[in-house]
Scaffold this motif. Sequence first.
Motif, PDB file in Angstrom:
ATOM      1  N   GLU A   7      18.314  79.766 -62.974  1.00  0.00           N
ATOM      2  CA  GLU A   7      19.248  80.812 -63.414  1.00  0.00           C
ATOM      3  C   GLU A   7      19.093  82.057 -62.545  1.00  0.00           C
ATOM      4  N   ASP A   8      17.858  82.382 -62.157  1.00  0.00           N
ATOM      5  CA  ASP A   8      17.631  83.503 -61.239  1.00  0.00           C
ATOM      6  C   ASP A   8      18.346  83.255 -59.915  1.00  0.00           C
ATOM      7  N   ALA A   9      18.249  82.017 -59.433  1.00  0.00           N
ATOM      8  CA  ALA A   9      18.867  81.660 -58.156  1.00  0.00           C
ATOM      9  C   ALA A   9      20.373  81.852 -58.208  1.00  0.00           C
ATOM     10  N   LYS A  10      20.955  81.412 -59.304  1.00  0.00           N
ATOM     11  CA  LYS A  10      22.416  81.553 -59.465  1.00  0.00           C
ATOM     12  C   LYS A  10      22.832  83.011 -59.398  1.00  0.00           C
ATOM     13  N   ALA A  11      22.012  83.865 -59.990  1.00  0.00           N
ATOM     14  CA  ALA A  11      22.341  85.291 -60.020  1.00  0.00           C
ATOM     15  C   ALA A  11      22.242  85.908 -58.621  1.00  0.00           C
ATOM     16  N   ARG A  12      21.354  85.404 -57.781  1.00  0.00           N
ATOM     17  CA  ARG A  12      21.138  85.945 -56.425  1.00  0.00           C
ATOM     18  C   ARG A  12      22.152  85.441 -55.411  1.00  0.00           C
ATOM     19  N   SER A  13      22.648  84.233 -55.632  1.00  0.00           N
ATOM     20  CA  SER A  13      23.393  83.505 -54.607  1.00  0.00           C
ATOM     21  C   SER A  13      24.888  83.793 -54.681  1.00  0.00           C
ATOM     22  N   ASN A  14      25.581  83.655 -53.528  1.00  0.00           N
ATOM     23  CA  ASN A  14      27.044  83.760 -53.542  1.00  0.00           C
ATOM     24  C   ASN A  14      27.713  82.380 -53.537  1.00  0.00           C
ATOM     25  N   TYR A  15      26.930  81.343 -53.726  1.00  0.00           N
ATOM     26  CA  TYR A  15      27.458  79.969 -53.754  1.00  0.00           C
ATOM     27  C   TYR A  15      28.363  79.792 -54.986  1.00  0.00           C
ATOM     28  N   HIS A  16      29.330  78.881 -54.893  1.00  0.00           N
ATOM     29  CA  HIS A  16      30.330  78.769 -55.973  1.00  0.00           C
ATOM     30  C   HIS A  16      29.806  78.052 -57.220  1.00  0.00           C
ATOM     31  N   PHE A  17      28.781  77.192 -57.088  1.00  0.00           N
ATOM     32  CA  PHE A  17      28.218  76.443 -58.213  1.00  0.00           C
ATOM     33  C   PHE A  17      29.274  75.664 -59.003  1.00  0.00           C
ATOM     34  N   ASN A  18      30.306  75.202 -58.281  1.00  0.00           N
ATOM     35  CA  ASN A  18      31.315  74.343 -58.894  1.00  0.00           C
ATOM     36  C   ASN A  18      31.115  72.929 -58.355  1.00  0.00           C
ATOM     37  N   LYS A  19      30.538  72.074 -59.190  1.00  0.00           N
ATOM     38  CA  LYS A  19      30.171  70.740 -58.682  1.00  0.00           C
ATOM     39  C   LYS A  19      31.383  69.892 -58.348  1.00  0.00           C
ATOM     40  N   TRP A  20      32.565  70.258 -58.850  1.00  0.00           N
ATOM     41  CA  TRP A  20      33.766  69.467 -58.560  1.00  0.00           C
ATOM     42  C   TRP A  20      34.464  69.921 -57.282  1.00  0.00           C
ATOM     43  N   HIS A  21      34.015  71.024 -56.739  1.00  0.00           N
ATOM     44  CA  HIS A  21      34.472  71.396 -55.389  1.00  0.00           C
ATOM     45  C   HIS A  21      33.572  70.671 -54.402  1.00  0.00           C
ATOM     46  N   LYS A  22      34.137  69.806 -53.587  1.00  0.00           N
ATOM     47  CA  LYS A  22      33.314  68.960 -52.716  1.00  0.00           C
ATOM     48  C   LYS A  22      32.926  69.712 -51.443  1.00  0.00           C
ATOM     49  N   ASP A  23      31.640  70.028 -51.312  1.00  0.00           N
ATOM     50  CA  ASP A  23      31.160  70.754 -50.133  1.00  0.00           C
ATOM     51  C   ASP A  23      31.142  69.857 -48.898  1.00  0.00           C
ATOM     52  N   THR A  24      31.528  70.426 -47.773  1.00  0.00           N
ATOM     53  CA  THR A  24      31.458  69.687 -46.501  1.00  0.00           C
ATOM     54  C   THR A  24      30.824  70.524 -45.393  1.00  0.00           C
ATOM     55  N   ASP A  25      30.491  71.759 -45.695  1.00  0.00           N
ATOM     56  CA  ASP A  25      30.080  72.668 -44.611  1.00  0.00           C
ATOM     57  C   ASP A  25      28.734  73.347 -44.881  1.00  0.00           C
ATOM     58  N   CYS A  26      27.877  72.693 -45.652  1.00  0.00           N
ATOM     59  CA  CYS A  26      26.603  73.329 -46.016  1.00  0.00           C
ATOM     60  C   CYS A  26      25.496  73.115 -44.979  1.00  0.00           C
ATOM     61  N   VAL A  27      25.659  72.119 -44.101  1.00  0.00           N
ATOM     62  CA  VAL A  27      24.623  71.813 -43.114  1.00  0.00           C
ATOM     63  C   VAL A  27      25.101  72.278 -41.748  1.00  0.00           C
ATOM     64  N   GLN A  28      24.302  73.099 -41.079  1.00  0.00           N
ATOM     65  CA  GLN A  28      24.666  73.578 -39.752  1.00  0.00           C
ATOM     66  C   GLN A  28      23.793  72.861 -38.721  1.00  0.00           C
ATOM     67  N   HIS A  29      24.415  72.011 -37.913  1.00  0.00           N
ATOM     68  CA  HIS A  29      23.678  71.203 -36.929  1.00  0.00           C
ATOM     69  C   HIS A  29      23.433  72.017 -35.663  1.00  0.00           C
ATOM     70  N   LEU A  30      22.197  71.986 -35.198  1.00  0.00           N
ATOM     71  CA  LEU A  30      21.815  72.852 -34.072  1.00  0.00           C
ATOM     72  C   LEU A  30      21.496  72.067 -32.807  1.00  0.00           C
ATOM     73  N   GLY A  31      21.502  70.744 -32.865  1.00  0.00           N
ATOM     74  CA  GLY A  31      21.180  69.954 -31.685  1.00  0.00           C
ATOM     75  C   GLY A  31      20.017  69.037 -31.951  1.00  0.00           C
ATOM     76  N   LYS A  32      19.300  68.650 -30.877  1.00  0.00           N
ATOM     77  CA  LYS A  32      18.190  67.727 -31.109  1.00  0.00           C
ATOM     78  C   LYS A  32      17.078  67.848 -30.081  1.00  0.00           C
ATOM     79  N   PHE A  33      15.880  67.463 -30.526  1.00  0.00           N
ATOM     80  CA  PHE A  33      14.723  67.295 -29.657  1.00  0.00           C
ATOM     81  C   PHE A  33      14.557  65.810 -29.371  1.00  0.00           C
ATOM     82  N   THR A  34      14.103  65.509 -28.161  1.00  0.00           N
ATOM     83  CA  THR A  34      13.709  64.140 -27.851  1.00  0.00           C
ATOM     84  C   THR A  34      12.266  64.172 -27.368  1.00  0.00           C
ATOM     85  N   GLY A  35      11.594  63.048 -27.506  1.00  0.00           N
ATOM     86  CA  GLY A  35      10.208  62.989 -27.052  1.00  0.00           C
ATOM     87  C   GLY A  35       9.433  61.914 -27.787  1.00  0.00           C
ATOM     88  N   GLY A  36       8.206  61.707 -27.369  1.00  0.00           N
ATOM     89  CA  GLY A  36       7.422  60.592 -27.911  1.00  0.00           C
ATOM     90  C   GLY A  36       6.370  61.043 -28.897  1.00  0.00           C
TER      91      GLY A  36
END
Length: 218
Positions: A7-36
């Motif tokens: 409940e504290d989180a909800k009060a702090r956040s500007n997120y919509h908290f509507n589970k029926w609105h389907k989110d598609t933009d919450c993950v921001q991809h930054l690229g990748k590392f390669t290596g062993g």
Amino acid sequence: MSTSNWEDAKARSNYHFNKWHKDTDCVQHLGKFTGGWQTELQSVIEDAKPLNWGNRREGTGRENVNVDVEAEENDLKTAGADPKMTIYRGLKDFTKCPTLQKITDFFELSSTKSKLHVQFTGEVLNMHVDKLYDLDANPNNVIRIMIMLQDWEPGQFIMYGNQQFDRWRAGDIHKFDWPNIPHATANASNKPRPMLVITGVMTEKTREILAKPINKKV
Ligand SMILES: [Fe+2]
């Protein structure tokens, strides 16, 4: 003292908290590392210490900031879960896995905190919103970056908002709007799920690094 971390989180956040609105933009991809890094990573996965809400920050220097363990545990109690359940395992000593330090240093953050987060089968980190307000007076300067260290397995779940993040590859880098986006993780696969979580204050160099997709061999 509040009674619910959620409940504290909800009060702090500007997120919509509507589970029926389907989110598609919450993950921001930054690229990748390669290596062993797989062999050295395998050698430390077992060393990661099981953590719960109450002890997750031990040894981080952030034990007493923005923490209300009572409210955090109440969310689990209210749900009928064990308030001391293991939420993930953590490791901060990268001596045996130097690639994790190389990846951490790449971002040129200040006040850097970096932790190997491993979730074993059955471990669950319930929905919450992060509280990183102690790292800088301006939350916009604070960034949390995740690096997936092994390929995704079916049964490994990361939820941002109400968007499932899955099918990642080892080395994939992402971030999210930490002050606002609720998130949760769980592992119901038959393999541990290792991820590096780097938190810090962005420098000018960090901003240059993040200005274009990362493609870096470590
Ligand atoms: Fe979080």
